[in-house]
Design a protein around this motif. Structure first.
Motif, PDB file in Angstrom:
ATOM      1  N   PRO A   9     -52.622 -12.750 -21.413  1.00  0.00           N
ATOM      2  CA  PRO A   9     -52.259 -11.487 -22.062  1.00  0.00           C
ATOM      3  C   PRO A   9     -53.138 -10.339 -21.571  1.00  0.00           C
ATOM      4  N   VAL A  10     -52.729  -9.118 -21.894  1.00  0.00           N
ATOM      5  CA  VAL A  10     -53.539  -7.948 -21.560  1.00  0.00           C
ATOM      6  C   VAL A  10     -54.423  -7.589 -22.746  1.00  0.00           C
ATOM      7  N   ALA A  11     -55.369  -6.692 -22.514  1.00  0.00           N
ATOM      8  CA  ALA A  11     -56.317  -6.329 -23.572  1.00  0.00           C
ATOM      9  C   ALA A  11     -55.616  -5.738 -24.792  1.00  0.00           C
ATOM     10  N   LEU A  12     -54.557  -4.964 -24.559  1.00  0.00           N
ATOM     11  CA  LEU A  12     -53.753  -4.424 -25.658  1.00  0.00           C
ATOM     12  C   LEU A  12     -52.318  -4.281 -25.162  1.00  0.00           C
ATOM     13  N   PRO A  13     -51.358  -4.897 -25.839  1.00  0.00           N
ATOM     14  CA  PRO A  13     -49.963  -4.811 -25.393  1.00  0.00           C
ATOM     15  C   PRO A  13     -49.472  -3.370 -25.361  1.00  0.00           C
ATOM     16  N   PRO A  14     -48.562  -3.041 -24.440  1.00  0.00           N
ATOM     17  CA  PRO A  14     -48.086  -1.663 -24.304  1.00  0.00           C
ATOM     18  C   PRO A  14     -47.542  -1.059 -25.595  1.00  0.00           C
ATOM     19  N   ALA A  15     -46.852  -1.853 -26.398  1.00  0.00           N
ATOM     20  CA  ALA A  15     -46.302  -1.329 -27.656  1.00  0.00           C
ATOM     21  C   ALA A  15     -47.405  -0.850 -28.583  1.00  0.00           C
ATOM     22  N   LEU A  16     -48.538  -1.554 -28.568  1.00  0.00           N
ATOM     23  CA  LEU A  16     -49.660  -1.134 -29.403  1.00  0.00           C
ATOM     24  C   LEU A  16     -50.410   0.045 -28.784  1.00  0.00           C
ATOM     25  N   THR A  17     -50.474   0.086 -27.475  1.00  0.00           N
ATOM     26  CA  THR A  17     -51.100   1.241 -26.828  1.00  0.00           C
ATOM     27  C   THR A  17     -50.422   2.531 -27.266  1.00  0.00           C
ATOM     28  N   VAL A  18     -49.096   2.567 -27.163  1.00  0.00           N
ATOM     29  CA  VAL A  18     -48.395   3.804 -27.531  1.00  0.00           C
ATOM     30  C   VAL A  18     -48.427   4.038 -29.040  1.00  0.00           C
ATOM     31  N   ARG A  19     -48.482   2.969 -29.811  1.00  0.00           N
ATOM     32  CA  ARG A  19     -48.596   3.151 -31.262  1.00  0.00           C
ATOM     33  C   ARG A  19     -49.887   3.879 -31.612  1.00  0.00           C
ATOM     34  N   TYR A  20     -50.998   3.448 -30.998  1.00  0.00           N
ATOM     35  CA  TYR A  20     -52.285   4.065 -31.329  1.00  0.00           C
ATOM     36  C   TYR A  20     -52.430   5.445 -30.700  1.00  0.00           C
ATOM     37  N   LEU A  21     -51.867   5.651 -29.515  1.00  0.00           N
ATOM     38  CA  LEU A  21     -51.860   7.002 -28.953  1.00  0.00           C
ATOM     39  C   LEU A  21     -51.116   7.957 -29.880  1.00  0.00           C
ATOM     40  N   ASP A  22     -49.989   7.488 -30.397  1.00  0.00           N
ATOM     41  CA  ASP A  22     -49.206   8.338 -31.284  1.00  0.00           C
ATOM     42  C   ASP A  22     -49.917   8.581 -32.608  1.00  0.00           C
ATOM     43  N   LEU A  23     -50.624   7.575 -33.113  1.00  0.00           N
ATOM     44  CA  LEU A  23     -51.390   7.757 -34.341  1.00  0.00           C
ATOM     45  C   LEU A  23     -52.491   8.797 -34.157  1.00  0.00           C
ATOM     46  N   ILE A  24     -53.166   8.756 -33.009  1.00  0.00           N
ATOM     47  CA  ILE A  24     -54.199   9.756 -32.736  1.00  0.00           C
ATOM     48  C   ILE A  24     -53.575  11.147 -32.706  1.00  0.00           C
ATOM     49  N   LEU A  25     -52.483  11.269 -31.954  1.00  0.00           N
ATOM     50  CA  LEU A  25     -51.853  12.578 -31.791  1.00  0.00           C
ATOM     51  C   LEU A  25     -51.341  13.125 -33.119  1.00  0.00           C
ATOM     52  N   THR A  26     -50.604  12.317 -33.860  1.00  0.00           N
ATOM     53  CA  THR A  26     -50.023  12.805 -35.110  1.00  0.00           C
ATOM     54  C   THR A  26     -51.092  13.073 -36.162  1.00  0.00           C
ATOM     55  N   SER A  27     -52.152  12.263 -36.178  1.00  0.00           N
ATOM     56  CA  SER A  27     -53.233  12.478 -37.138  1.00  0.00           C
ATOM     57  C   SER A  27     -53.936  13.801 -36.877  1.00  0.00           C
ATOM     58  N   ILE A  28     -54.222  14.077 -35.604  1.00  0.00           N
ATOM     59  CA  ILE A  28     -54.915  15.319 -35.266  1.00  0.00           C
ATOM     60  C   ILE A  28     -54.004  16.521 -35.464  1.00  0.00           C
ATOM     61  N   ARG A  29     -52.750  16.374 -35.104  1.00  0.00           N
ATOM     62  CA  ARG A  29     -51.842  17.505 -35.239  1.00  0.00           C
ATOM     63  C   ARG A  29     -51.446  17.778 -36.690  1.00  0.00           C
ATOM     64  N   ALA A  30     -51.722  16.839 -37.570  1.00  0.00           N
ATOM     65  CA  ALA A  30     -51.534  17.133 -38.989  1.00  0.00           C
ATOM     66  C   ALA A  30     -52.516  18.210 -39.432  1.00  0.00           C
ATOM     67  N   LEU A  31     -53.679  18.235 -38.760  1.00  0.00           N
ATOM     68  CA  LEU A  31     -54.696  19.245 -39.048  1.00  0.00           C
ATOM     69  C   LEU A  31     -54.633  20.411 -38.077  1.00  0.00           C
ATOM     70  N   ARG A  32     -54.272  20.128 -36.824  1.00  0.00           N
ATOM     71  CA  ARG A  32     -54.221  21.148 -35.772  1.00  0.00           C
ATOM     72  C   ARG A  32     -52.842  21.092 -35.104  1.00  0.00           C
ATOM     73  N   PRO A  33     -51.802  21.570 -35.754  1.00  0.00           N
ATOM     74  CA  PRO A  33     -50.432  21.369 -35.267  1.00  0.00           C
ATOM     75  C   PRO A  33     -50.132  21.972 -33.899  1.00  0.00           C
ATOM     76  N   THR A  34     -50.868  22.979 -33.470  1.00  0.00           N
ATOM     77  CA  THR A  34     -50.584  23.621 -32.185  1.00  0.00           C
ATOM     78  C   THR A  34     -51.581  23.241 -31.093  1.00  0.00           C
TER      79      THR A  34
END
Length: 239
Positions: free
Chosen positions: A126-151
């Motif tokens: 296996p890989v260190a983190l499966p691609p589905a989880l990579t994009v899940r966590y990238l999206d969590l970072i982005l949406t979490s930050i943009r909840a505070l800094r939308p632009t």
């Protein structure tokens, strides 16, 4: 003047001879910031995947102080996610907690000796983190930050190539990682820096770190300048 909030792995602070302090001006996050006339706040660690970056966002109070000051978000993680991990991540990372010290050193040495062979035999899975989880966590970072800094502008990266003897050059997980990150970035409106395109010849030609993963200063400069150009295109301020 731009201030970059940069989530990274060891590619962001590792030079041709080993790891460097975060303020080393030749590191590509700092090359980019200098080109924009600004600074970089680097949040990074050895072997960090997108999941580690998310955990730092939600668990490190220092990171919270950086959010209001950022002019552009750099998601410089996802590369280490694609590397072979013959042991499940929780077991591999758990080796550091083994006691007594002699047992920990013995177990780690045996694993490092077996890793190249296992990476080849198991074809990089296996890989260190499966691609589905990579994009899940990238999206969590982005949406979490943009909840505070939308632009807040954001940019990401596509995984580079490697020639590391620690994995016998095996990198079969990269293609799936590139596909998943590219699809997510397109849907999220996040422009991507293609690290393989920028550093492939440098690394495969043996011009980087002897470990076959990290880069020399020439590659750091090329990637840093490309990041500055991409960040400026998203609306980041520059001098």
């Amino acid at each position: 003047m731009s201030r970059l909030l940069f989530f990274g792995d060891s590619l962001s602070f590792h030079g041709p001879d080993g790891p460097m302090p975060a303020d080393e001006p030749r590191l590509w996050p700092n090359v980019a910031a200098a080109e924009l006339g600004g600074t970089t706040d680097l949040v990074a660690g050895f072997g960090w995947t997108a999941r580690d970056a998310y955990w730092s966002l939600v668990g490190d109070p220092h990171v919270w102080t950086l959010l209001p000051k950022a002019d552009v978000l750099v998601l410089g993680v996802g590369s280490m996610d694609t590397l072979p991990s013959p042991l499940p991540t929780y077991l591999r990372q758990g080796l550091r907690y083994m006691r007594p010290d002699g047992l920990r050193r013995w177990a780690r040495a045996r694993y490092l000796a077996a890793q190249p062979w296992l990476a080849q035999v198991m074809r990089g899975r296996p890989v260190a983190l499966p691609p589905a989880l990579t994009v899940r966590y990238l999206d969590l970072i982005l949406t979490s930050i943009r909840a505070l800094r939308p632009t807040l502008p954001a940019v990401g990266v596509l995984p580079p190539r490697h020639r590391s003897p620690a994995y016998r050059g095996v990198h079969t997980g990269r293609a799936a990682g590139v596909t998943a990150i590219s699809r997510w970035a397109a849907s999220a409106g996040v422009p991507l820096l293609d690290l393989a395109e920028l550093t492939g010849d440098h690394v495969i030609g043996g011009h980087g770190n002897i470990d076959g993963i990290h880069w020399g200063w020439d590659a750091h400069k090329v990637v840093g300048l490309a990041l500055a150009e991409l960040a400026a295109a998203t609306g980041a301020k520059s001098t």
